[in-house]
Enzyme design. Sequence first.
Site, PDB file in Angstrom:
ATOM      1  N   ARG A 241       4.451  -3.882   7.721  1.00  0.00           N
ATOM      2  CA  ARG A 241       3.313  -4.801   7.783  1.00  0.00           C
ATOM      3  C   ARG A 241       2.765  -4.805   9.210  1.00  0.00           C
ATOM      4  O   ARG A 241       3.537  -4.867  10.182  1.00  0.00           O
ATOM      5  CB  ARG A 241       3.731  -6.211   7.378  1.00  0.00           C
ATOM      6  CG  ARG A 241       4.205  -6.300   5.944  1.00  0.00           C
ATOM      7  CD  ARG A 241       4.895  -7.631   5.678  1.00  0.00           C
ATOM      8  NE  ARG A 241       3.994  -8.744   5.825  1.00  0.00           N
ATOM      9  CZ  ARG A 241       3.185  -9.203   4.876  1.00  0.00           C
ATOM     10  NH1 ARG A 241       3.165  -8.603   3.707  1.00  0.00           N
ATOM     11  NH2 ARG A 241       2.412 -10.244   5.079  1.00  0.00           N
TER      12      ARG A 241
ATOM     13  N   ASN B 112      -1.778 -17.785  -3.105  1.00  0.00           N
ATOM     14  CA  ASN B 112      -2.890 -16.880  -3.383  1.00  0.00           C
ATOM     15  C   ASN B 112      -2.692 -16.094  -4.675  1.00  0.00           C
ATOM     16  O   ASN B 112      -3.594 -15.392  -5.124  1.00  0.00           O
ATOM     17  CB  ASN B 112      -3.099 -15.913  -2.212  1.00  0.00           C
ATOM     18  CG  ASN B 112      -1.884 -15.019  -1.992  1.00  0.00           C
ATOM     19  OD1 ASN B 112      -0.756 -15.418  -2.267  1.00  0.00           O
ATOM     20  ND2 ASN B 112      -2.114 -13.826  -1.489  1.00  0.00           N
ATOM     21  N   ASP B 113      -1.515 -16.210  -5.281  1.00  0.00           N
ATOM     22  CA  ASP B 113      -1.267 -15.551  -6.572  1.00  0.00           C
ATOM     23  C   ASP B 113      -1.554 -16.463  -7.762  1.00  0.00           C
ATOM     24  O   ASP B 113      -1.522 -16.003  -8.907  1.00  0.00           O
ATOM     25  CB  ASP B 113       0.194 -15.077  -6.660  1.00  0.00           C
ATOM     26  CG  ASP B 113       0.555 -14.099  -5.558  1.00  0.00           C
ATOM     27  OD1 ASP B 113      -0.287 -13.224  -5.269  1.00  0.00           O
ATOM     28  OD2 ASP B 113       1.650 -14.207  -4.983  1.00  0.00           O
TER      29      ASP B 113
ATOM     30  N   ARG C 200      -5.786  -4.292  -0.287  1.00  0.00           N
ATOM     31  CA  ARG C 200      -6.854  -5.054   0.372  1.00  0.00           C
ATOM     32  C   ARG C 200      -7.575  -5.977  -0.613  1.00  0.00           C
ATOM     33  O   ARG C 200      -8.802  -6.051  -0.651  1.00  0.00           O
ATOM     34  CB  ARG C 200      -7.869  -4.113   1.031  1.00  0.00           C
ATOM     35  CG  ARG C 200      -7.370  -3.375   2.261  1.00  0.00           C
ATOM     36  CD  ARG C 200      -6.979  -4.320   3.352  1.00  0.00           C
ATOM     37  NE  ARG C 200      -6.732  -3.668   4.629  1.00  0.00           N
ATOM     38  CZ  ARG C 200      -6.030  -4.206   5.610  1.00  0.00           C
ATOM     39  NH1 ARG C 200      -5.476  -5.394   5.426  1.00  0.00           N
ATOM     40  NH2 ARG C 200      -5.849  -3.584   6.750  1.00  0.00           N
TER      41      ARG C 200
ATOM     42  N   ASP D  53       2.245  -9.146  -7.502  1.00  0.00           N
ATOM     43  CA  ASP D  53       2.021  -9.214  -6.062  1.00  0.00           C
ATOM     44  C   ASP D  53       3.088  -8.355  -5.374  1.00  0.00           C
ATOM     45  O   ASP D  53       4.052  -7.930  -6.010  1.00  0.00           O
ATOM     46  CB  ASP D  53       2.116 -10.677  -5.617  1.00  0.00           C
ATOM     47  CG  ASP D  53       1.943 -10.841  -4.126  1.00  0.00           C
ATOM     48  OD1 ASP D  53       1.079 -10.163  -3.553  1.00  0.00           O
ATOM     49  OD2 ASP D  53       2.689 -11.637  -3.534  1.00  0.00           O
TER      50      ASP D  53
END
Length: 802
Positions: A259, A472-473, A442, A39
């Site tokens: 970001r 989310n990883d 994305r 990530d």
Amino acid sequence: MQLFFMQWDVFMYRNQRFAKVSTCTINEELGQVRYIFSDKTGTLTCNKMVLKGIRVYDRSYGLRLLEEPAQEPQTKKGDFEFEDQELEEILSSSTDTPAKEKYVVKINGSNTYELKTEREKAVEFLKLLACCHEVTSSRNPDGRLVYGGQSPDEVCLVESAQCIGLTFLDNRNDFLALEPSFAKESLSLQLMALFPFTSHRARMSVIMKEADGTVKLYCKGSDERVMKLLRQTPEEQNSDPIMAETKKYLLAASGRGLRTLCMAMKVFDSEEFAKWKHEMDEVKLVVPANKEEEEDKQKKMNDLIEIAEKDLTYLGCTIVEDKLQENVENTIHNLEKAGIQVWMITGDKMETAESIGYSCKMFTKDDMKVFVIDDKYFDKQLNVVRESEIMKDLKEELEVKSSLKKGMLITGTLVEHLVNSPVTRELFITFAKKCSGVVCCRTTATQKATVVKAMKDACPNEITLSIGDGGNDVPMINEAHVGIGIYGKEGMQAAQAADYAIGEFQCLWNLLMIHGRLSYLRISELILYFFYKNVVFTLPQLYYGFFCAFSGQTFYDDWYITTYNLFFTSIPLLFKGLFEHDLHHIQDRKLPLNNIYPFLYLCGQRNQVFNVRGIVTWFGYGIVHSLVAFFLPYFFLRYGVVSNKGDNVDMWFMSITSFTSVIVIVTLKMFTFERLFNWISGFGFVVISFGLYIAVQWISHASTFFVSYNTVGTVYKSPLYYACVVLCALLTFTIDHFIQIWEFHIVQNTSNFCRLWSVTYDPGDYEGNSYKMQMLKIIDLKHRDQPLPALSTPQGSMQLSR
């Protein structure tokens, strides 16, 4: 014990935490990793957000990227105390400056909501930052407000709103208290609904009701998702000069690796909102009786959320900096030298991902060609991927013979399609394996896991590793052979789900290059040696069967057979399995270990120790040594007189002599192949192994439980016993020693070369060390079956061949 060695490693102490090991069954796989999937945010970067600039509709504050040269923001003390003099003057001014471009929000019907001054636009933007979040507030002992939340982005934006002039105080019973520094009266807004951020939605929205009854929806998220929700069509956005400048601003920020978040809002008509709320309340009241009804309820809620979030009006955007962690570039460079391919899989937009790829040295501008697979291969009208064009371009790239390394930059949607399509899967993975670095942008959590699974299935004999810090990883971490979690600022989900947890990405160097490689060496050689020593011990009993007509008579005492693996040979093996090193990463710090260790990692990747060849070799050692341990005592003692009383050799005399020879042979074998011999190993070999054996021998001499009762005394008095044992040891030790010389000096590998180098290393001999470093690289390339470069020597340059 390997588990504790990893957890006690002070070189992996980061962020006030030692490494955590949740499993010890895959330690050797850490020394065999071929692909790493990482990530970005919180893994390669610090996840410490610093606001660099904001754009309120048509005006930029802070980092002004559209000016030449770009103006850096002014900052106060503290990371989040963003300051812009012009913005402060607009907020604190007693006279409202008319806006150059009025901000107009269309309401259902013909009504509009207008912001006519720069101050009104700035205040509305700050309201969005102070309301659209899930941050909690508290006060420390000195009364200062402290914010906390799962996402560092949200905390950063709330703190930045506070520094600019609008402070979020608390949320009590869905009433948000806000305190502006530019006005006397505080604000109180009622939270009517909250739609949380998910990796699939890539945005968050709240519906707020102000004191005058106005109902507004504030939305923040990725610019790609938010712009799709705007009232303007893509064509209208392209023709709108304000939106065109905004996109240019966001593109410039992404090019710097910053970001970006896009902000939008909507004002509801009272009847429109009442109708929407009534429908949402009805759906929420439904109690599902089964899974189908639960899914139907969730679908209806999602549909209503989409209705609320459509036809938004663009309000502004933010740019936030998240710096790379310490030593990330060198860590990735060393992993690449070790033959490990690193993939960065992130949810950021392509420009941001590409910039970070160059920053962390996954991509290089001088010696690499980056192949980009983006939306140009996607037919938006037909909503299909142009597979034929991708395959054509991939084949051309593979056929090009160039000294430049390959890199790949691809979007998550396309990589998911390519690995799932039977037409493009094989060609895409072939090209990906040729790349030095791959960046996927994305991507969602599901797409991350899909990429890992595709590479794992395509390379079944190679080990994959995933590393991340957020929830989310977790799918990606669970999908890989080895999962690494980082103690991050987004919770402990990744660290708890992973096999190993570390403080920072740079700890991966120690975990793989040192602990992983040594675990592979120790476990592989432990298994091979265990196999070997039992062959040496077992075969003499088979040979004895030919002399006793296979009557079932055992050659060794039953107690000797029981204690052979229990005591005599297990304890030295335990010491070898715990403390074996070729280069000690603490004692040999004088060597340039950061440059050397990546070349030593090859043995695990290629499985050079525990393979068919290794098993056959050690089996051969066992057969030869068993023949020596049985037949040499047999022929040596066959007709001998063992004492001055005229005692002859009986079966138990020969049995003890042969068994002692076996103990000495297998222990000397371990001593010969020991890479790091120290007092711990010597204590294990000599004191424990031989001491226990001698103790058991004298117990057998005195105890009637042993069939060799009253034999040891006669054996110990005979010079033939000692001569026979010494002869067996010398014969096998000489053979092993010549094999070691041959492996060290003739068939040399990187480990043996570095062990020799460590003995003669002179820090001041720059020319000699440079030459040896070249030799190390050449040995590594030779074992990787890659072309050999020219070797620079003090006498000149010469081209090597195999």
